[in-house]
Design a protein around this motif. Sequence first.
Motif, PDB file in Angstrom:
ATOM      1  N   GLY A  36      39.150  50.383  37.447  1.00 37.41           N
ATOM      2  CA  GLY A  36      39.217  50.283  35.995  1.00 37.41           C
ATOM      3  C   GLY A  36      40.090  51.342  35.359  1.00 37.41           C
ATOM      4  O   GLY A  36      40.192  51.426  34.147  1.00 37.41           O
ATOM      5  N   SER A  37      40.747  52.139  36.186  1.00 36.07           N
ATOM      6  CA  SER A  37      41.590  53.215  35.677  1.00 36.07           C
ATOM      7  C   SER A  37      43.056  52.799  35.669  1.00 36.07           C
ATOM      8  O   SER A  37      43.618  52.456  36.710  1.00 36.07           O
ATOM      9  CB  SER A  37      41.423  54.468  36.556  1.00 36.07           C
ATOM     10  OG  SER A  37      42.437  55.395  36.273  1.00 36.07           O
ATOM     11  N   GLY A  71      49.185  48.300  35.150  1.00 27.38           N
ATOM     12  CA  GLY A  71      49.668  46.933  35.023  1.00 27.38           C
ATOM     13  C   GLY A  71      48.597  45.871  35.070  1.00 27.38           C
ATOM     14  O   GLY A  71      48.899  44.687  35.200  1.00 27.38           O
ATOM     15  N   LEU A  72      47.343  46.262  34.978  1.00 31.67           N
ATOM     16  CA  LEU A  72      46.245  45.302  34.992  1.00 31.67           C
ATOM     17  C   LEU A  72      45.395  45.545  33.760  1.00 31.67           C
ATOM     18  O   LEU A  72      45.043  46.684  33.452  1.00 31.67           O
ATOM     19  CB  LEU A  72      45.390  45.478  36.250  1.00 31.67           C
ATOM     20  CG  LEU A  72      44.166  44.576  36.363  1.00 31.67           C
ATOM     21  CD1 LEU A  72      44.588  43.122  36.569  1.00 31.67           C
ATOM     22  CD2 LEU A  72      43.280  45.008  37.522  1.00 31.67           C
ATOM     23  N   ASP A  73      45.061  44.487  33.050  1.00 33.45           N
ATOM     24  CA  ASP A  73      44.168  44.592  31.901  1.00 33.45           C
ATOM     25  C   ASP A  73      42.743  44.574  32.446  1.00 33.45           C
ATOM     26  O   ASP A  73      42.169  43.511  32.709  1.00 33.45           O
ATOM     27  CB  ASP A  73      44.408  43.438  30.937  1.00 33.45           C
ATOM     28  CG  ASP A  73      43.604  43.564  29.661  1.00 33.45           C
ATOM     29  OD1 ASP A  73      42.563  44.260  29.662  1.00 33.45           O
ATOM     30  OD2 ASP A  73      44.011  42.941  28.659  1.00 33.45           O
ATOM     31  N   HIS A  74      42.194  45.750  32.657  1.00 33.85           N
ATOM     32  CA  HIS A  74      40.882  45.893  33.289  1.00 33.85           C
ATOM     33  C   HIS A  74      39.774  45.250  32.458  1.00 33.85           C
ATOM     34  O   HIS A  74      38.883  44.604  32.999  1.00 33.85           O
ATOM     35  CB  HIS A  74      40.582  47.369  33.544  1.00 33.85           C
ATOM     36  CG  HIS A  74      41.563  48.013  34.457  1.00 33.85           C
ATOM     37  ND1 HIS A  74      41.480  47.906  35.822  1.00 33.85           N
ATOM     38  CD2 HIS A  74      42.683  48.754  34.208  1.00 33.85           C
ATOM     39  CE1 HIS A  74      42.489  48.558  36.382  1.00 33.85           C
ATOM     40  NE2 HIS A  74      43.234  49.071  35.415  1.00 33.85           N
ATOM     41  N   VAL A  84      29.592  39.281  48.829  1.00 32.75           N
ATOM     42  CA  VAL A  84      30.951  39.374  49.341  1.00 32.75           C
ATOM     43  C   VAL A  84      31.673  40.453  48.545  1.00 32.75           C
ATOM     44  O   VAL A  84      31.758  40.381  47.317  1.00 32.75           O
ATOM     45  CB  VAL A  84      31.691  38.029  49.224  1.00 32.75           C
ATOM     46  CG1 VAL A  84      33.145  38.164  49.665  1.00 32.75           C
ATOM     47  CG2 VAL A  84      30.975  36.966  50.067  1.00 32.75           C
ATOM     48  N   TRP A  85      32.171  41.446  49.260  1.00 33.23           N
ATOM     49  CA  TRP A  85      32.883  42.568  48.657  1.00 33.23           C
ATOM     50  C   TRP A  85      34.375  42.256  48.623  1.00 33.23           C
ATOM     51  O   TRP A  85      34.956  41.893  49.645  1.00 33.23           O
ATOM     52  CB  TRP A  85      32.642  43.831  49.471  1.00 33.23           C
ATOM     53  CG  TRP A  85      31.250  44.370  49.329  1.00 33.23           C
ATOM     54  CD1 TRP A  85      30.099  43.787  49.768  1.00 33.23           C
ATOM     55  CD2 TRP A  85      30.876  45.583  48.708  1.00 33.23           C
ATOM     56  NE1 TRP A  85      29.034  44.578  49.459  1.00 33.23           N
ATOM     57  CE2 TRP A  85      29.478  45.693  48.816  1.00 33.23           C
ATOM     58  CE3 TRP A  85      31.584  46.608  48.088  1.00 33.23           C
ATOM     59  CZ2 TRP A  85      28.773  46.776  48.295  1.00 33.23           C
ATOM     60  CZ3 TRP A  85      30.888  47.693  47.582  1.00 33.23           C
ATOM     61  CH2 TRP A  85      29.502  47.775  47.685  1.00 33.23           C
ATOM     62  N   LEU A  86      34.958  42.413  47.453  1.00 32.53           N
ATOM     63  CA  LEU A  86      36.385  42.188  47.260  1.00 32.53           C
ATOM     64  C   LEU A  86      37.023  43.496  46.824  1.00 32.53           C
ATOM     65  O   LEU A  86      36.555  44.138  45.878  1.00 32.53           O
ATOM     66  CB  LEU A  86      36.611  41.112  46.190  1.00 32.53           C
ATOM     67  CG  LEU A  86      35.867  39.788  46.400  1.00 32.53           C
ATOM     68  CD1 LEU A  86      36.039  38.890  45.180  1.00 32.53           C
ATOM     69  CD2 LEU A  86      36.351  39.104  47.664  1.00 32.53           C
ATOM     70  N   GLY A  87      38.074  43.887  47.526  1.00 35.06           N
ATOM     71  CA  GLY A  87      38.759  45.136  47.197  1.00 35.06           C
ATOM     72  C   GLY A  87      40.223  44.909  46.892  1.00 35.06           C
ATOM     73  O   GLY A  87      40.798  43.875  47.248  1.00 35.06           O
ATOM     74  N   LEU A  88      40.805  45.887  46.227  1.00 31.72           N
ATOM     75  CA  LEU A  88      42.211  45.834  45.818  1.00 31.72           C
ATOM     76  C   LEU A  88      42.474  44.596  44.948  1.00 31.72           C
ATOM     77  O   LEU A  88      43.518  43.961  45.045  1.00 31.72           O
ATOM     78  CB  LEU A  88      43.140  45.866  47.037  1.00 31.72           C
ATOM     79  CG  LEU A  88      42.960  47.073  47.962  1.00 31.72           C
ATOM     80  CD1 LEU A  88      43.794  46.905  49.211  1.00 31.72           C
ATOM     81  CD2 LEU A  88      43.268  48.368  47.243  1.00 31.72           C
ATOM     82  N   VAL A  89      41.512  44.290  44.094  1.00 35.39           N
ATOM     83  CA  VAL A  89      41.619  43.129  43.212  1.00 35.39           C
ATOM     84  C   VAL A  89      42.434  43.555  41.985  1.00 35.39           C
ATOM     85  O   VAL A  89      41.899  43.817  40.919  1.00 35.39           O
ATOM     86  CB  VAL A  89      40.233  42.583  42.813  1.00 35.39           C
ATOM     87  CG1 VAL A  89      40.379  41.295  42.014  1.00 35.39           C
ATOM     88  CG2 VAL A  89      39.375  42.348  44.039  1.00 35.39           C
ATOM     89  N   ASN A  90      43.741  43.641  42.193  1.00 34.89           N
ATOM     90  CA  ASN A  90      44.632  44.212  41.187  1.00 34.89           C
ATOM     91  C   ASN A  90      45.669  43.240  40.663  1.00 34.89           C
ATOM     92  O   ASN A  90      46.544  43.615  39.901  1.00 34.89           O
ATOM     93  CB  ASN A  90      45.313  45.454  41.769  1.00 34.89           C
ATOM     94  CG  ASN A  90      44.293  46.455  42.245  1.00 34.89           C
ATOM     95  OD1 ASN A  90      43.247  46.619  41.637  1.00 34.89           O
ATOM     96  ND2 ASN A  90      44.568  47.113  43.348  1.00 34.89           N
ATOM     97  N   ASP A  91      45.563  41.988  41.057  1.00 30.82           N
ATOM     98  CA  ASP A  91      46.468  40.960  40.568  1.00 30.82           C
ATOM     99  C   ASP A  91      45.868  40.364  39.301  1.00 30.82           C
ATOM    100  O   ASP A  91      44.683  40.001  39.289  1.00 30.82           O
ATOM    101  CB  ASP A  91      46.633  39.873  41.634  1.00 30.82           C
ATOM    102  CG  ASP A  91      47.626  38.817  41.241  1.00 30.82           C
ATOM    103  OD1 ASP A  91      47.475  38.226  40.154  1.00 30.82           O
ATOM    104  OD2 ASP A  91      48.550  38.568  42.027  1.00 30.82           O
TER     105      ASP A  91
END
Length: 122
Positions: free
Chosen positions: A18-19, A25-28, A72-79
């Motif tokens: 969230g930082s 480039g991501l609207d958190h 289910v753990w999802l990481g690097l969800v930055n798209d």
Amino acid sequence: MRKQAPCRIVICRGCCCGSADKVAGLDHAEQVTRLAEVTVVRVTDCLDVCEQANVIVVQPSAAGRAAGGRPVWLGLVNDPDAAEDIAAWVRAGGPGVAEPPDIVSLYVFTPPRRIRTAPALS
């Protein structure tokens, strides 16, 4: 007839997730808003897997748990489009009911055991 509990989502928004400093480039806020349109979302301070920022955990519905589904753990969800892919999976039933779309499968990771068994995600 009693309504079954739906999938739930936990979104980390602690020190790294969230930082904009770590994930630019991501609207958190939009990511949280989009997922909250399809299910219950809980924002938590830190899930202690900062190297995977942004982290989202999709918890199975009651039906999903009955079918053997687990969180289910999802990481690097930055798209920016990832929230829609996750939302589509949740609408289809989520863990234990529907296979995640191929694109969502790319985000799946296994957190350390001490984190997987934390009371907040049980």
